[in-house]
Each structure stands twice: as structure tokens, then as C-alpha cells.
Design an enzyme around this catalytic site. Structure first.
Site, PDB file in Angstrom:
ATOM      1  N   SER A   1       0.865  -1.189   0.000  1.00  0.00           N
ATOM      2  CA  SER A   1       0.000   0.000   0.000  1.00  0.00           C
ATOM      3  C   SER A   1       0.886   1.218   0.000  1.00  0.00           C
ATOM      4  O   SER A   1       1.895   1.270   0.696  1.00  0.00           O
ATOM      5  CB  SER A   1      -0.932   0.033   1.208  1.00  0.00           C
ATOM      6  OG  SER A   1      -1.764   1.176   1.099  1.00  0.00           O
TER       7      SER A   1
ATOM      8  N   LYS B   1      -0.502   5.785   3.371  1.00  0.00           N
ATOM      9  CA  LYS B   1      -0.001   5.640   4.749  1.00  0.00           C
ATOM     10  C   LYS B   1      -1.138   5.469   5.757  1.00  0.00           C
ATOM     11  O   LYS B   1      -1.017   4.727   6.727  1.00  0.00           O
ATOM     12  CB  LYS B   1       0.818   6.876   5.138  1.00  0.00           C
ATOM     13  CG  LYS B   1       2.180   6.920   4.467  1.00  0.00           C
ATOM     14  CD  LYS B   1       3.084   7.942   5.142  1.00  0.00           C
ATOM     15  CE  LYS B   1       4.413   8.021   4.410  1.00  0.00           C
ATOM     16  NZ  LYS B   1       4.570   9.238   3.624  1.00  0.00           N
TER      17      LYS B   1
ATOM     18  N   ASP C   1      -8.081  -3.099  -1.737  1.00  0.00           N
ATOM     19  CA  ASP C   1      -8.663  -2.077  -2.603  1.00  0.00           C
ATOM     20  C   ASP C   1      -9.994  -1.659  -2.006  1.00  0.00           C
ATOM     21  O   ASP C   1     -10.757  -2.514  -1.539  1.00  0.00           O
ATOM     22  CB  ASP C   1      -8.859  -2.592  -4.028  1.00  0.00           C
ATOM     23  CG  ASP C   1      -8.980  -1.435  -4.996  1.00  0.00           C
ATOM     24  OD1 ASP C   1      -8.003  -0.655  -5.106  1.00  0.00           O
ATOM     25  OD2 ASP C   1     -10.038  -1.264  -5.631  1.00  0.00           O
TER      26      ASP C   1
HETATM   27  P1  ITT Z   1      -3.124   1.716  -2.276  1.00  0.00           P
HETATM   28  O1  ITT Z   1      -1.689   2.087  -2.462  1.00  0.00           O
HETATM   29  O2  ITT Z   1      -3.333   0.793  -1.133  1.00  0.00           O
HETATM   30  O3  ITT Z   1      -3.786   1.257  -3.557  1.00  0.00           O
HETATM   31  P2  ITT Z   1      -4.968   3.964  -2.505  1.00  0.00           P
HETATM   32  O4  ITT Z   1      -5.212   5.181  -1.665  1.00  0.00           O
HETATM   33  O5  ITT Z   1      -4.652   4.183  -3.972  1.00  0.00           O
HETATM   34  O6  ITT Z   1      -3.833   3.101  -1.797  1.00  0.00           O
HETATM   35  P3  ITT Z   1      -7.370   2.569  -3.245  1.00  0.00           P
HETATM   36  O7  ITT Z   1      -6.944   2.457  -4.662  1.00  0.00           O
HETATM   37  O8  ITT Z   1      -7.935   1.365  -2.565  1.00  0.00           O
HETATM   38  O9  ITT Z   1      -6.188   3.030  -2.303  1.00  0.00           O
HETATM   39  O10 ITT Z   1      -8.382   3.786  -3.152  1.00  0.00           O
HETATM   40  C1  ITT Z   1      -9.131   3.942  -2.024  1.00  0.00           C
HETATM   41  C2  ITT Z   1      -9.772   5.312  -2.030  1.00  0.00           C
HETATM   42  O11 ITT Z   1     -11.097   5.163  -1.474  1.00  0.00           O
HETATM   43  C3  ITT Z   1      -8.998   6.213  -1.083  1.00  0.00           C
HETATM   44  O12 ITT Z   1      -8.164   7.062  -1.791  1.00  0.00           O
HETATM   45  C4  ITT Z   1     -10.114   6.962  -0.346  1.00  0.00           C
HETATM   46  O13 ITT Z   1     -10.425   8.109  -1.067  1.00  0.00           O
HETATM   47  C5  ITT Z   1     -11.315   6.023  -0.396  1.00  0.00           C
HETATM   48  N1  ITT Z   1     -11.396   5.253   0.854  1.00  0.00           N
HETATM   49  C6  ITT Z   1     -11.152   3.919   1.024  1.00  0.00           C
HETATM   50  N2  ITT Z   1     -11.266   3.558   2.306  1.00  0.00           N
HETATM   51  C7  ITT Z   1     -11.580   4.679   2.968  1.00  0.00           C
HETATM   52  C8  ITT Z   1     -11.801   4.964   4.337  1.00  0.00           C
HETATM   53  O14 ITT Z   1     -11.658   4.043   5.277  1.00  0.00           O
HETATM   54  N3  ITT Z   1     -12.120   6.216   4.675  1.00  0.00           N
HETATM   55  C9  ITT Z   1     -12.241   7.165   3.751  1.00  0.00           C
HETATM   56  N4  ITT Z   1     -12.017   7.010   2.443  1.00  0.00           N
HETATM   57  C10 ITT Z   1     -11.689   5.760   2.045  1.00  0.00           C
END
Ligand code: ITT
Length: 208
Positions: A7, A10, A72
Site C-alpha cells: 500500500s 499511509k 482495494d
Molecule cells: P493503495 O496504495 O493501497 O492502492 P490507494 O489510496 O490508492 O492506496 P485505493 O486504490 O484502494 O487506495 O483507493 C481507495 C480510495 O477510497 C482512497 O483514496 C479513499 O479516497 C477512499 N477510501 C477507502 N477507504 C476509505 C476509508 O476508510 N475512509 C475514507 N475514504 C476511504
């Protein structure tokens, strides 16, 4: 049992470390950090792309000692036709959901830009809130086998920013059964009800 987590987010990584009572290591402590193009059509598809990319990059001798993990996630908002869904991290940079090229070329946006886009879309519809849910898909590679689990958190999004805890859409999301947003609630409360907590709990059973 030791885990290597892919991931680059952070906040997400910290939540996973807080939820799992296992040794969780961040991938960039083992290999140079890299990006994965998340172009699958489901949360599960993207989680698998990430964990497989991690498997390919890690030295073979490390693989046998660790479980590999990715996650994800995103938010689906009922009144916005369940958008942004798998496009949650790039929502503010997508101008046209009917144009695949526009979606594929969109870069991740900042949390505040994504939040403001949701607020704008709610306001355009003259509504102050909508039912919504977060989804988390956790993918693991253990003994060369790919395992996935999902978790959900239902609630509503509102057109006001409340609090500054958590990340992403937390300040505009109020979980069912609560009156405060995830931006206001203590992180320990979020980590005991969240979509991520639920997906990880199911995964714990599979990898035990
Ligand atoms: P990785 O490196 O783990 O892929 P990422 O931030 O790109 O990190 P994702 O592709 O899974 O992760 O995108 C998830 C998005 O969905 C993240 O940027 C948030 O905007 C939203 N999101 C997911 N879980 C959330 C949470 O617990 N609270 C608020 N927003 C969340």
C-alpha cells in the site's frame, strides 16, 4: 505469521497495522516502491492486481517466509448512481463517466478535492445527504494461493465537512448508528466497525 503489505496510502496501512494483531511490514522496506495501474473493473480485480505485482517484485527467498497482502477500497453513493466506487481515489479528476479514456487517464486526486466533488454533486441534486457504503476487498497470497475477502460499512454521506480525522471521504461519512462522522470519531472506533476491519477479520480466519 508475518505479512508484507502493498500500500502506498499511509493512512490505510496504519489502519491495517492497527486492526491486525500480526506483524505487518510495508512493502517498501523490502523492494523499491512502485506503482500499480489499477485498471480492473472490480475492487477484487484491483486488489489481486496489486498483490500479484508485489509477488513479482519480491525476491523469491523472501516469499516463503511471508504472507503477501493488498487492499482495494472505495465508497458507493446511492444518490450518485453508486459512484465513485472503484474510481474513489480519482473521482475529482473524472469529468465524464461515459468516456473510458477520460476515466483511465484520470490521476488520483487529493482527499479534499474528492470530498468537494461529492458535496458539489449532492448540491447539484438539491439534496443534503445520501445513503452510501464503503467497500474493502483484501487480497492475500499465501502458499502461492490467492485468497480474497470483502467488508462493508453502511451509512450516509453529507454535504458538510465534519472533523479532520481519518482520511479520504471520512469527514463526510456518518456510519449507521452514529451521529458523528468518521472524521470526528476516534480512530479506535473506526477500526472496530470499518469495512477494512470486517474484510480483515474474515481474512484472519482464512489464513489462520
Ligand atoms: P493503495 O496504495 O493501497 O492502492 P490507494 O489510496 O490508492 O492506496 P485505493 O486504490 O484502494 O487506495 O483507493 C481507495 C480510495 O477510497 C482512497 O483514496 C479513499 O479516497 C477512499 N477510501 C477507502 N477507504 C476509505 C476509508 O476508510 N475512509 C475514507 N475514504 C476511504
Amino acid at each position: 505469521m508475518k505479512i508484507i503489505l502493498f500500500s502506498k496510502n499511509k493512512h490505510k496501512a496504519r489502519e491495517i497495522q492497527n486492526i491486525l494483531d500480526l506483524e505487518v511490514n510495508i512493502f517498501s522496506d523490502f523492494v523499491e516502491s512502485f506503482d500499480v495501474i489499477e485498471n480492473a473493473t472490480t475492487f477484487k480485480g484491483n486488489a489481486i492486481l496489486k498483490v500479484k505485482a508485489l509477488q513479482e517484485r519480491l525476491p523469491k527467498e523472501i516469499l516463503k517466509d511471508y504472507i503477501l497482502m493488498s487492499e482495494d477500497s472505495g465508497i458507493c453513493i446511492e444518490e450518485l448512481d453508486y459512484k465513485p466506487g472503484i474510481y474513489s481515489s480519482r473521482y475529482a479528476n473524472i469529468n465524464d463517466f461515459n468516456n473510458k479514456e477520460n476515466i483511465n487517464n484520470a490521476k488520483d486526486a487529493s482527499d479534499i478535492d474528492n470530498i468537494n466533488k461529492v458535496i458539489k454533486e449532492l448540491n447539484n441534486k438539491n439534496i443534503t445527504s445520501s445513503n452510501a457504503y464503503f467497500i474493502s476487498c483484501v487480497a492475500v497470497i499465501k502458499n502461492k494461493q490467492i485468497l480474497t475477502t470483502h467488508g462493508f460499512l453502511s451509512g450516509k454521506v453529507i454535504n458538510k465537512i465534519l472533523g479532520n480525522r481519518g482520511f479520504g471521504y471520512d469527514p463526510i461519512f456518518i456510519p449507521n448508528g452514529f451521529e458523528k462522522s468518521l472524521g470526528e470519531l476516534d480512530s479506535d472506533i473506526k477500526d472496530s466497525i470499518s469495512h477494512r476491519f470486517r474484510a480483515l477479520n474474515l481474512m484472519k480466519i482464512l489464513i489462520r
